[in-house]
Design an enzyme around this catalytic site. Sequence first.
Site, PDB file in Angstrom:
ATOM      1  CE1 TYR A 172     -28.516  60.963  32.798  1.00 33.28           C
ATOM      2  CE2 TYR A 172     -30.311  59.394  32.492  1.00 33.28           C
ATOM      3  CZ  TYR A 172     -28.979  59.658  32.762  1.00 33.28           C
ATOM      4  OH  TYR A 172     -28.118  58.610  32.989  1.00 33.28           O
ATOM      5  CE  LYS A 207     -26.978  59.244  29.900  1.00 33.11           C
ATOM      6  NZ  LYS A 207     -25.507  59.130  29.731  1.00 33.11           N
TER       7      LYS A 207
END
Length: 253
Positions: free
Chosen positions: A154, A158
């Site tokens: 993640y 991002k």
Amino acid sequence: MSEAPSRVAIVTGAARGIGAAIAQRLARDGMAVAVLDLEESAAKTTVDAIAAAGGKAIALGADVSDAAAVDAAVARVAAELGAPTVLVNNAGITRDNMLFKMTEGDWDAVMGVHLRGSFLTARATQKYMVDAKWGRIVNLSSISALGNRGQANYSAAKAGLQGFTKTLAIELGKFGITVNCVAPGFIVSDMTRATAERLGVGWEDYLAVAKSKIPVARPGEVDDIAHAVSFFVGEGAGFVSGQVLYVAGGPKA
């Protein structure tokens, strides 16, 4: 009253949470909104809320990591609402785990939705923006881009979106298109509730710990993110591009 009542926006991952709040805010700003989520039926709740408030919206179902599905969805938006000149890449998933436990499937799934999905939707919509000589793309990053234990996939996705944002800003600026990034901090949402549950921590306890680390002494709400997106897609932000705005209640995670 709206600044640009003829604008058409696509918001991905808009069935609930931050995406739903963004879709509803853009509708209040006067835009027609395509509410896109994995299942069209899930997106109808947001569409109904927009319609009840007097706005215009349609629900679409598409896997943003599937190029053919994205192209078909964008073509449908153009046919039913008009040329989309606003895109908000909000769709996201988590598959959290420590590195030694993280599977290739965990990694690929997160990259597929966040990075591949944002690439595919931006590619599919940019031609409409180029033709209009006006466009707005907003990508949703996260404070996890700065690093977060148990989120190698993640966090990498991002952080990647921030580089993607800055590069598109350089490439598309000459066509009147701005590209910016909103990076939320701790936001009260289904995703954060699911994280607390996964960790085996009671929601109120989890919320209290999060709140104690935030300088403004409150957790973020989905509308906090919607307000930031509304600014970036507005007429007044035409000289703001390639920026990452951390909406986190303070200067750091």
